[in-house]
Design an enzyme around this catalytic site. Structure first.
Site, PDB file in Angstrom:
ATOM      1  N   ARG A  28       0.823  -1.205   0.000  1.00 42.16           N
ATOM      2  CA  ARG A  28       0.000   0.000   0.000  1.00 42.16           C
ATOM      3  C   ARG A  28       0.860   1.259   0.000  1.00 42.16           C
ATOM      4  O   ARG A  28       2.036   1.223   0.336  1.00 42.16           O
ATOM      5  CB  ARG A  28      -0.912   0.022   1.234  1.00 42.16           C
ATOM      6  CG  ARG A  28      -1.984  -1.049   1.257  1.00 42.16           C
ATOM      7  CD  ARG A  28      -2.802  -0.978   2.545  1.00 42.16           C
ATOM      8  NE  ARG A  28      -1.963  -1.191   3.722  1.00 42.16           N
ATOM      9  CZ  ARG A  28      -1.530  -0.238   4.522  1.00 42.16           C
ATOM     10  NH1 ARG A  28      -1.839   1.034   4.288  1.00 42.16           N
ATOM     11  NH2 ARG A  28      -0.770  -0.516   5.571  1.00 42.16           N
ATOM     12  N   LYS A  69      -8.282  -2.615   1.461  1.00 43.82           N
ATOM     13  CA  LYS A  69      -8.139  -1.806   2.671  1.00 43.82           C
ATOM     14  C   LYS A  69      -8.930  -0.499   2.584  1.00 43.82           C
ATOM     15  O   LYS A  69      -9.287   0.079   3.610  1.00 43.82           O
ATOM     16  CB  LYS A  69      -6.662  -1.519   2.934  1.00 43.82           C
ATOM     17  CG  LYS A  69      -5.879  -2.754   3.369  1.00 43.82           C
ATOM     18  CD  LYS A  69      -6.451  -3.403   4.620  1.00 43.82           C
ATOM     19  CE  LYS A  69      -5.546  -4.505   5.145  1.00 43.82           C
ATOM     20  NZ  LYS A  69      -6.164  -5.222   6.298  1.00 43.82           N
ATOM     21  N   HIS A  93      -9.697  -4.898  12.932  1.00 46.54           N
ATOM     22  CA  HIS A  93      -8.655  -5.470  12.085  1.00 46.54           C
ATOM     23  C   HIS A  93      -8.197  -6.756  12.765  1.00 46.54           C
ATOM     24  O   HIS A  93      -7.233  -6.773  13.522  1.00 46.54           O
ATOM     25  CB  HIS A  93      -7.499  -4.480  11.941  1.00 46.54           C
ATOM     26  CG  HIS A  93      -6.475  -4.922  10.945  1.00 46.54           C
ATOM     27  ND1 HIS A  93      -5.150  -4.571  11.031  1.00 46.54           N
ATOM     28  CD2 HIS A  93      -6.565  -5.680   9.833  1.00 46.54           C
ATOM     29  CE1 HIS A  93      -4.477  -5.086  10.017  1.00 46.54           C
ATOM     30  NE2 HIS A  93      -5.322  -5.779   9.282  1.00 46.54           N
ATOM     31  N   SER A 141      -0.342  -6.509   9.508  1.00 46.15           N
ATOM     32  CA  SER A 141       0.155  -7.398   8.473  1.00 46.15           C
ATOM     33  C   SER A 141       1.463  -8.052   8.901  1.00 46.15           C
ATOM     34  O   SER A 141       2.364  -7.391   9.417  1.00 46.15           O
ATOM     35  CB  SER A 141       0.371  -6.606   7.181  1.00 46.15           C
ATOM     36  OG  SER A 141       0.954  -7.407   6.195  1.00 46.15           O
ATOM     37  N   LYS A 198      -2.041 -13.256  11.651  1.00 48.92           N
ATOM     38  CA  LYS A 198      -3.501 -13.375  11.731  1.00 48.92           C
ATOM     39  C   LYS A 198      -4.040 -14.490  10.836  1.00 48.92           C
ATOM     40  O   LYS A 198      -4.846 -15.303  11.262  1.00 48.92           O
ATOM     41  CB  LYS A 198      -4.181 -12.058  11.325  1.00 48.92           C
ATOM     42  CG  LYS A 198      -3.966 -10.904  12.252  1.00 48.92           C
ATOM     43  CD  LYS A 198      -4.937  -9.755  11.984  1.00 48.92           C
ATOM     44  CE  LYS A 198      -5.066  -9.374  10.522  1.00 48.92           C
ATOM     45  NZ  LYS A 198      -3.789  -8.980   9.901  1.00 48.92           N
ATOM     46  N   THR A 199      -3.597 -14.491   9.591  1.00 49.41           N
ATOM     47  CA  THR A 199      -4.105 -15.482   8.640  1.00 49.41           C
ATOM     48  C   THR A 199      -3.623 -16.887   9.009  1.00 49.41           C
ATOM     49  O   THR A 199      -4.409 -17.838   9.065  1.00 49.41           O
ATOM     50  CB  THR A 199      -3.662 -15.134   7.209  1.00 49.41           C
ATOM     51  OG1 THR A 199      -4.209 -13.862   6.850  1.00 49.41           O
ATOM     52  CG2 THR A 199      -4.153 -16.174   6.221  1.00 49.41           C
ATOM     53  N   ASP A 255      -9.095 -11.404   8.336  1.00 46.61           N
ATOM     54  CA  ASP A 255      -8.534 -10.052   8.418  1.00 46.61           C
ATOM     55  C   ASP A 255      -9.461  -8.956   8.931  1.00 46.61           C
ATOM     56  O   ASP A 255      -9.023  -8.075   9.645  1.00 46.61           O
ATOM     57  CB  ASP A 255      -8.019  -9.646   7.032  1.00 46.61           C
ATOM     58  CG  ASP A 255      -7.100  -8.436   7.070  1.00 46.61           C
ATOM     59  OD1 ASP A 255      -6.275  -8.348   7.987  1.00 46.61           O
ATOM     60  OD2 ASP A 255      -7.211  -7.582   6.186  1.00 46.61           O
ATOM     61  N   ARG A 267       1.956 -12.332  -2.070  1.00 47.57           N
ATOM     62  CA  ARG A 267       0.602 -12.553  -1.557  1.00 47.57           C
ATOM     63  C   ARG A 267      -0.184 -13.512  -2.436  1.00 47.57           C
ATOM     64  O   ARG A 267       0.099 -13.686  -3.613  1.00 47.57           O
ATOM     65  CB  ARG A 267      -0.156 -11.226  -1.506  1.00 47.57           C
ATOM     66  CG  ARG A 267       0.358 -10.224  -0.493  1.00 47.57           C
ATOM     67  CD  ARG A 267      -0.276 -10.430   0.849  1.00 47.57           C
ATOM     68  NE  ARG A 267       0.184  -9.456   1.833  1.00 47.57           N
ATOM     69  CZ  ARG A 267      -0.377  -9.306   3.033  1.00 47.57           C
ATOM     70  NH1 ARG A 267      -1.417 -10.061   3.371  1.00 47.57           N
ATOM     71  NH2 ARG A 267       0.102  -8.437   3.891  1.00 47.57           N
TER      72      ARG A 267
END
Length: 525
Positions: A53, A195, A214, A232, A236-237, A251, A315
């Site tokens: 980003r 996002k 988040h 990130s 989390k994933t 997410d 990704r």
């Protein structure tokens, strides 16, 4: 659809490809030479120079009444209505006279809270990306689809006059809350769309008294829901994708009076060093209909997941159905456990600690972690950072708005809260080693099965956290980080340095009543 395109302000559009199927998008991606096909049939794309980003290029149009709610500053930067109109016109000119892909989707699995979003782009793989990431309407829902928000993705145009306009660069990602429109230019990175809508949900929901988060979420066979907060690269994933628990989402979620619900219909997992043995579910999700970004493959299309030469932020996006053990409703009841994930680049924090309610609010508002290389433009190695609510770049309102809602829900539903460090042990980044997934999994499992509550705890000095003396599946010396450092004095100096950083960061809340109260639960330099 012609009338719809006219409403969108586009001229002389050659063809409109409206809500194409996965197979149709795949054929368009190949026909347009937008990427390559991997050896197992997954489409692979490069996002150009932008492999993350561009947070410094994100703006909100400053106008009332929305303007009085937004927390203006370095994160939420204002832009005038006039400049927005100019750049929106530029984007529409770019999209006019082209073949256009229109993808309609829902954000939010809750009928009470979902938003209907239309994405307009001239790139097939970007339509594919949002089809993966958001909730896919069925034919009946598409027939009565009523727009709440429109995103114009004109990635092929940029603002060459950005200096005269007083902007950061040629890239622009702008949100107009009053007109329910966003415009993107100058960057091909798909995550801007994902996002961007998350940022809008973080604006809409709290104003309705609902918490936007988040975090990832999963649910056990007994209906016990768990939330995993973190920026990130904190896990989390990976950690919410569990063969023994149904995945709700990886997410972005909301929490209302009925429980927890996913905003999305897919997952966006990091691929760097992806290992089929330690992350079999994610590895298995990479197949036809998934979309790989910025990975390196050989002439036969075989991907080398260890190769970060393009970016460390490789990704894959995939529909959540690719995870066999997912929760079809994308929702569950109120959580029993909340886990704050942090990647501590200093090697100071313990692998797991149980938090009091006051400590939970302190660490939520602190949002300490490390930005992982490649997740943002210009970040080439991990950098320690504080990001309020574990997602400040996506929070248009003041952090205490989200913290207050979280605190109320923790109290009401008697939720257990833990801090889990997935970062470094035995030294700071560059010296120590990253915590193994196996050890972190053992911490998570103990939290979820409740066995951690049976442990004997000791006090983690300076931070005053409760840490277990022993924990099944975790080498005992790891539980207190000082035991992993060769030089104890160096550890103490680093610990004190980090404590001072926490204290300095929390001074931003000195003028807020809640901030003064929660500061007492933090470390003391």
């Amino acid at each position: 659809m012609v009338n719809e395109i006219e409403k969108l302000g586009l001229r002389d559009v050659k063809n409109v490809y409206y809500n194409l199927s996965y197979d149709e998008l795949f054929e368009h991606e190949k026909k347009n030479n937008e990427g390559k096909v991997s050896s197992n049939g997954t489409f692979m794309v490069d996002t150009g120079i932008f492999t993350g980003r561009s947070p410094k290029d994100k703006y909100f149009v400053k106008q009332d009444p929305s303007g009085k709610y937004i927390a203006w500053g370095k994160v939420n930067k204002p832009i005038s209505k006039e400049l927005f109109d100019k750049l929106l016109k530029k984007a529409k000119e770019q999209l006019s006279g082209k073949e256009i892909y229109v993808q309609d989707a829902f954000c939010g699995s809750s009928d009470k809270s979902k938003k209907s979003v239309r994405f307009v782009t001239e790139v097939a793989w970007q339509a594919h990306f949002v089809k993966n990431m958001f909730i896919r309407p069925n034919e009946v829902e598409l027939a009565k689809f009523k727009l709440d928000f429109v995103v114009y993705n004109a990635c092929k145009c940029s603002n060459e006059n950005y200096k005269e306009d007083g902007l950061n660069s040629e890239v622009f990602v702008i949100f107009n809350v009053e007109e329910n429109v966003a415009v993107i230019g100058g960057t091909w990175y798909g995550g801007e769309m994902k996002k961007g809508i998350f940022s809008m949900m973080n604006y809409w929901l709290p104003l309705e008294g609902k918490l936007s988060m988040h975090c990832s979420a999963n649910v056990g066979v007994n209906g016990d829901t768990a939330l995993f907060f973190g920026l990130s690269g904190t896990g989390k994933t990976t950690l919410s994708t569990d063969p023994h628990r149904k995945l709700i989402g990886d997410d972005e979620h909301g929490w209302d009076d009925d429980g927890v619900f996913n905003f999305e219909g897919g997952c966006y997992a990091k691929c760097i060093n992806l290992d089929p043995e330690s992350e079999p579910e994610i590895y298995g999700a990479i197949k036809r209909n998934a979309l790989l970004e910025n990975v390196v493959a050989d002439a036969n299309g075989t991907v080398d997941y260890k190769d970060g030469s393009k970016t460390e932020n490789t990704r894959v996006s995939y529909p959540i159905e690719h995870i066999e053990n997912h929760e079809p409703s994308l929702s569950a009841g109120h959580p029993e456990n909340i886990i704050f994930l942090t990647a501590d680049a200093f090697g100071v924090l313990p692998p797991v600690a149980k938090l009091t309610k006051e400590q939970a609010m302190y660490y939520f508002l602190s949002g300490y972690t490390a930005k992982v290389a490649g997740t943002e433009r210009g970040i080439t190695e991990p950098v320690a950072t504080f990001s309020a609510c574990f997602g400040e770049p996506f929070m248009p309102l003041h952090p205490t708005v989200y913290a207050k809602l979280l605190g109320e829900k923790i109290d009401k539903h008697n939720v257990n809260v833990y801090l889990v460090n997935t970062g470094w042990s035995g030294g700071a980044y560059g010296v120590g080693k990253r915590m193994s997934i196996k050890a972190t999994r053992a911490c998570i499992n103990a939290i979820l099965d409740g066995s951690i509550r049976e442990c004997e705890f000791e006090n983690f000095e300076k931070f005053n956290l409760a840490i277990p003396k022993e924990l099944a599946g975790v080498e005992t010396r790891l539980l207190n980080p000082i035991n992993t450092w060769e030089n104890k004095d160096e550890y103490i100096a680093m610990r004190d340095k980090l404590a001072a950083m926490f204290e300095a960061n929390f001074k931003r809340y000195e003028d807020v009543k809640e901030g003064v109260e929660y500061a007492k639960a933090g470390p003391k330099a």
